[in-house]
Design a protein around this motif. Structure first.
Motif, PDB file in Angstrom:
ATOM      1  N   ILE A 147       0.839  -1.199   0.000  1.00  0.00           N
ATOM      2  CA  ILE A 147       0.000   0.000   0.000  1.00  0.00           C
ATOM      3  C   ILE A 147       0.876   1.251   0.000  1.00  0.00           C
ATOM      4  N   ARG A 148       1.978   1.214   0.752  1.00  0.00           N
ATOM      5  CA  ARG A 148       2.892   2.359   0.769  1.00  0.00           C
ATOM      6  C   ARG A 148       3.470   2.617  -0.618  1.00  0.00           C
ATOM      7  N   GLY A 149       3.771   1.543  -1.346  1.00  0.00           N
ATOM      8  CA  GLY A 149       4.290   1.713  -2.699  1.00  0.00           C
ATOM      9  C   GLY A 149       3.272   2.367  -3.611  1.00  0.00           C
ATOM     10  N   ALA A 150       2.015   1.920  -3.512  1.00  0.00           N
ATOM     11  CA  ALA A 150       0.958   2.533  -4.313  1.00  0.00           C
ATOM     12  C   ALA A 150       0.722   3.975  -3.876  1.00  0.00           C
ATOM     13  N   MET A 151       0.744   4.207  -2.556  1.00  0.00           N
ATOM     14  CA  MET A 151       0.549   5.563  -2.038  1.00  0.00           C
ATOM     15  C   MET A 151       1.648   6.505  -2.519  1.00  0.00           C
ATOM     16  N   LEU A 152       2.873   5.979  -2.634  1.00  0.00           N
ATOM     17  CA  LEU A 152       3.989   6.789  -3.128  1.00  0.00           C
ATOM     18  C   LEU A 152       3.682   7.323  -4.519  1.00  0.00           C
ATOM     19  N   HIS A 153       3.168   6.462  -5.385  1.00  0.00           N
ATOM     20  CA  HIS A 153       2.807   6.900  -6.731  1.00  0.00           C
ATOM     21  C   HIS A 153       1.700   7.951  -6.689  1.00  0.00           C
ATOM     22  N   VAL A 154       0.690   7.698  -5.881  1.00  0.00           N
ATOM     23  CA  VAL A 154      -0.448   8.619  -5.819  1.00  0.00           C
ATOM     24  C   VAL A 154      -0.023   9.980  -5.254  1.00  0.00           C
ATOM     25  N   MET A 155       0.842   9.956  -4.222  1.00  0.00           N
ATOM     26  CA  MET A 155       1.319  11.223  -3.670  1.00  0.00           C
ATOM     27  C   MET A 155       2.172  11.970  -4.693  1.00  0.00           C
ATOM     28  N   GLY A 156       2.922  11.213  -5.490  1.00  0.00           N
ATOM     29  CA  GLY A 156       3.669  11.843  -6.570  1.00  0.00           C
ATOM     30  C   GLY A 156       2.742  12.528  -7.555  1.00  0.00           C
ATOM     31  N   ASP A 157       1.632  11.873  -7.865  1.00  0.00           N
ATOM     32  CA  ASP A 157       0.635  12.469  -8.748  1.00  0.00           C
ATOM     33  C   ASP A 157      -0.015  13.685  -8.111  1.00  0.00           C
ATOM     34  N   LEU A 158      -0.316  13.574  -6.820  1.00  0.00           N
ATOM     35  CA  LEU A 158      -0.947  14.691  -6.122  1.00  0.00           C
ATOM     36  C   LEU A 158      -0.050  15.927  -6.161  1.00  0.00           C
ATOM     37  N   LEU A 186      11.265  20.158  -9.049  1.00  0.00           N
ATOM     38  CA  LEU A 186      11.044  20.178  -7.601  1.00  0.00           C
ATOM     39  C   LEU A 186      10.239  18.968  -7.150  1.00  0.00           C
ATOM     40  N   ILE A 187       9.186  18.643  -7.872  1.00  0.00           N
ATOM     41  CA  ILE A 187       8.364  17.488  -7.527  1.00  0.00           C
ATOM     42  C   ILE A 187       9.171  16.205  -7.648  1.00  0.00           C
ATOM     43  N   CYS A 188      10.032  16.131  -8.669  1.00  0.00           N
ATOM     44  CA  CYS A 188      10.877  14.945  -8.841  1.00  0.00           C
ATOM     45  C   CYS A 188      11.792  14.734  -7.628  1.00  0.00           C
ATOM     46  N   LEU A 189      12.309  15.824  -7.082  1.00  0.00           N
ATOM     47  CA  LEU A 189      13.180  15.718  -5.910  1.00  0.00           C
ATOM     48  C   LEU A 189      12.409  15.192  -4.700  1.00  0.00           C
ATOM     49  N   ILE A 191       9.692  13.313  -4.756  1.00  0.00           N
ATOM     50  CA  ILE A 191       9.372  11.905  -5.006  1.00  0.00           C
ATOM     51  C   ILE A 191      10.610  11.031  -4.817  1.00  0.00           C
ATOM     52  N   LEU A 192      11.773  11.572  -5.179  1.00  0.00           N
ATOM     53  CA  LEU A 192      13.021  10.815  -5.077  1.00  0.00           C
ATOM     54  C   LEU A 192      13.278  10.361  -3.644  1.00  0.00           C
ATOM     55  N   PHE A 193      13.111  11.271  -2.677  1.00  0.00           N
ATOM     56  CA  PHE A 193      13.369  10.918  -1.282  1.00  0.00           C
ATOM     57  C   PHE A 193      12.422   9.814  -0.816  1.00  0.00           C
ATOM     58  N   ALA A 194      11.133   9.931  -1.147  1.00  0.00           N
ATOM     59  CA  ALA A 194      10.168   8.916  -0.734  1.00  0.00           C
ATOM     60  C   ALA A 194      10.449   7.575  -1.411  1.00  0.00           C
ATOM     61  N   SER A 195      10.876   7.618  -2.678  1.00  0.00           N
ATOM     62  CA  SER A 195      11.172   6.382  -3.407  1.00  0.00           C
ATOM     63  C   SER A 195      12.357   5.655  -2.800  1.00  0.00           C
ATOM     64  N   VAL A 196      13.390   6.403  -2.440  1.00  0.00           N
ATOM     65  CA  VAL A 196      14.587   5.789  -1.851  1.00  0.00           C
ATOM     66  C   VAL A 196      14.245   5.129  -0.519  1.00  0.00           C
TER      67      VAL A 196
END
Length: 290
Positions: A147-158, A186-189, A191-196
């Motif tokens: 769920i955290r992995g899916a949430m990461l994508h959704v938060m990136g979209d948000l 900026l958004i990529c940065l 998302i990068l921290f959450a992805s790592v």
């Protein structure tokens, strides 16, 4: 030897993933068309995020269904680790997306393109509401790594929708188009921290690392000072998936006749103090002829 029964971890993670998949896939197509018509990189980037979210949510739903399968002769621990593999795949996918969007943003800074700010604002505002709704549904589900992995994508979209909305407003009122790729970077940065972090957590489980909230020496010392315990060795603590912590150890005791009482005390201490419920302990006599 005490062998705590293995349970199939189910959770309520399938339905929110399926619901999010349908909504996200539909709106990804809307944003892609809007981004192409308006010329907005932020909007196209957000559409790309939402499209990969659809893949992410489909992967997560499949993994959640697999995780509900009971243990078998071949899969004695069950399929719970399928959710960890899905989370790992989602984290890697997001890192690739971050690289792709960042390269496109730097290219857009070198070669600015016209952007229709009004259209961007309207579509981004709708996208923001859609992403908030999906995030809310996922947040209400069980917080597994999947769920955290899916949430990461959704938060990136948000965040992408917020960036597109701000970029559209700035362009509409000022005409300053560099804001579009700058906000994308900026958004990529973010998302990068959450992805790592997600990638690290998934690798921790797959490598059977001691859970970060626990300390092997501290747990070992707490077990060794229990009444009737002489020493503890071959202590191992690991996660099977994002929720289940397992522990195994050899316990040296003075007298094997006292083992049932010692075992009960150790179980109670480990469950109450360290929240470890899947425990396998093997008693050993202090003297070989005991």
């Amino acid at each position: 030897m005490h062998d705590h029964a293995h349970h199939c971890h189910t959770g309520s993670s399938v339905r929110p993933l399926v619901w999010g998949l349908v909504v996200t896939l539909v709106f990804a197509l809307v944003e892609a068309i809007g981004g192409w018509l308006s010329g907005s990189l932020a909007l196209l980037g957000d559409a790309g995020h939402m499209l990969t979210d659809s893949f992410s949510l489909a992967l997560g739903a499949g993994a959640a269904l697999l995780a509900q399968k009971p243990a078998s002769r071949e899969m004695s621990f069950g399929w719970g680790r399928a959710e960890v593999l899905a989370a790992l795949a989602n984290a890697v996918l997001m890192l690739l997306i971050v690289i792709g969007i960042s390269l496109a943003a730097f290219d857009r800074l070198r070669d600015p393109q016209p952007v229709q700010g009004g259209m961007v604002m309207v579509i981004a505002a709708i996208g923001l509401m859609v992403n908030i709704a999906v995030a809310w549904v996922l947040h209400r589900g069980e917080q597994t790594l999947n769920i955290r992995g899916a949430m990461l994508h959704v938060m990136g979209d948000l965040l992408g929708s917020v960036a597109a909305l701000v970029a559209g407003a700035v362009i509409y009122f000022t005409g300053w188009t560099p804001i579009d790729p700058l906000l994308s970077i900026l958004i990529c940065l973010l998302i990068l921290f959450a992805s790592v972090k997600l990638l690290r957590d998934a690798v921790d489980v797959l490598m059977q690392r001691v859970p970060r909230e626990l300390s092997l020496p501290v747990v070992g010392e707490a077990m060794a000072v229990e009444e009737g315990v002489r020493s503890v060795h071959d202590l191992h603590i690991w996660r099977l998936d994002s929720s289940m912590i397992y522990l195994s150890a050899h316990i040296v005791v003075d007298d094997l006749a006292t083992w049932p009482r010692v075992l009960k005390r150790l179980q109670g201490m480990l469950e109450q103090r360290f929240a470890v419920h899947h425990i396998t302990l093997q008693p050993e006599p202090l003297h070989a002829d005991a």
